[in-house]
Write a protein that holds these residues in place. Structure first.
Motif, PDB file in Angstrom:
ATOM      1  N   GLY A  56       0.827  -1.189   0.000  1.00  0.00           N
ATOM      2  CA  GLY A  56       0.000   0.000   0.000  1.00  0.00           C
ATOM      3  C   GLY A  56       0.866   1.244   0.000  1.00  0.00           C
ATOM      4  O   GLY A  56       2.060   1.195   0.293  1.00  0.00           O
ATOM      5  N   PRO A  57       0.276   2.367  -0.331  1.00  0.00           N
ATOM      6  CA  PRO A  57       1.046   3.609  -0.386  1.00  0.00           C
ATOM      7  C   PRO A  57       1.484   4.049   1.023  1.00  0.00           C
ATOM      8  O   PRO A  57       0.882   3.672   2.023  1.00  0.00           O
ATOM      9  N   VAL A  58       2.515   4.871   1.056  1.00  0.00           N
ATOM     10  CA  VAL A  58       2.991   5.424   2.328  1.00  0.00           C
ATOM     11  C   VAL A  58       1.935   6.403   2.829  1.00  0.00           C
ATOM     12  O   VAL A  58       1.461   7.255   2.069  1.00  0.00           O
ATOM     13  N   PRO A  59       1.542   6.295   4.098  1.00  0.00           N
ATOM     14  CA  PRO A  59       0.537   7.226   4.631  1.00  0.00           C
ATOM     15  C   PRO A  59       1.007   8.680   4.519  1.00  0.00           C
ATOM     16  O   PRO A  59       2.187   8.985   4.707  1.00  0.00           O
ATOM     17  N   GLU A  60       0.088   9.561   4.207  1.00  0.00           N
ATOM     18  CA  GLU A  60       0.403  10.976   3.987  1.00  0.00           C
ATOM     19  C   GLU A  60       1.143  11.622   5.164  1.00  0.00           C
ATOM     20  O   GLU A  60       2.086  12.387   4.942  1.00  0.00           O
ATOM     21  N   PRO A  61       0.769  11.346   6.432  1.00  0.00           N
ATOM     22  CA  PRO A  61       1.518  11.964   7.534  1.00  0.00           C
ATOM     23  C   PRO A  61       3.010  11.590   7.508  1.00  0.00           C
ATOM     24  O   PRO A  61       3.869  12.425   7.781  1.00  0.00           O
ATOM     25  N   LEU A  62       3.311  10.344   7.168  1.00  0.00           N
ATOM     26  CA  LEU A  62       4.706   9.932   7.092  1.00  0.00           C
ATOM     27  C   LEU A  62       5.419  10.606   5.923  1.00  0.00           C
ATOM     28  O   LEU A  62       6.594  10.975   6.027  1.00  0.00           O
ATOM     29  N   LEU A  63       4.719  10.776   4.809  1.00  0.00           N
ATOM     30  CA  LEU A  63       5.310  11.485   3.675  1.00  0.00           C
ATOM     31  C   LEU A  63       5.628  12.925   4.065  1.00  0.00           C
ATOM     32  O   LEU A  63       6.680  13.463   3.703  1.00  0.00           O
TER      33      LEU A  63
END
Length: 73
Positions: A56-63
């Motif tokens: 799955g994609p990297v969660p936005e907060p981590l990005l």
């Protein structure tokens, strides 16, 4: 590892810029480095797409954290 001759067509202005930068004799070495770099980028892109598909994609907060850390360095 040998070498092989390759014929490519590129815009004239790009050739002029390249020759100003590396001279006539440095064109082959520069092109080889550029091709190697682009192949590595594409391979990395394939790997990241595979990770997204499996995890799955990297969660936005981590990005956001990663972008902020990158800008500090």
């Amino acid at each position: 590892h040998g070498t092989a001759k390759l014929s490519v067509s590129v815009p004239r202005e790009l050739v002029r810029s390249l020759r100003r930068r590396v001279g006539r004799r440095g064109v082959s070495a520069f092109a080889a480095r550029a091709l190697r770099h682009e192949l590595e980028r594409e391979q990395l892109g394939d790997f990241l797409a595979e990770l997204d598909a499996t995890s799955g994609p990297v969660p936005e907060p981590l990005l956001g954290e990663a972008r902020a850390a990158w800008q500090k360095s």
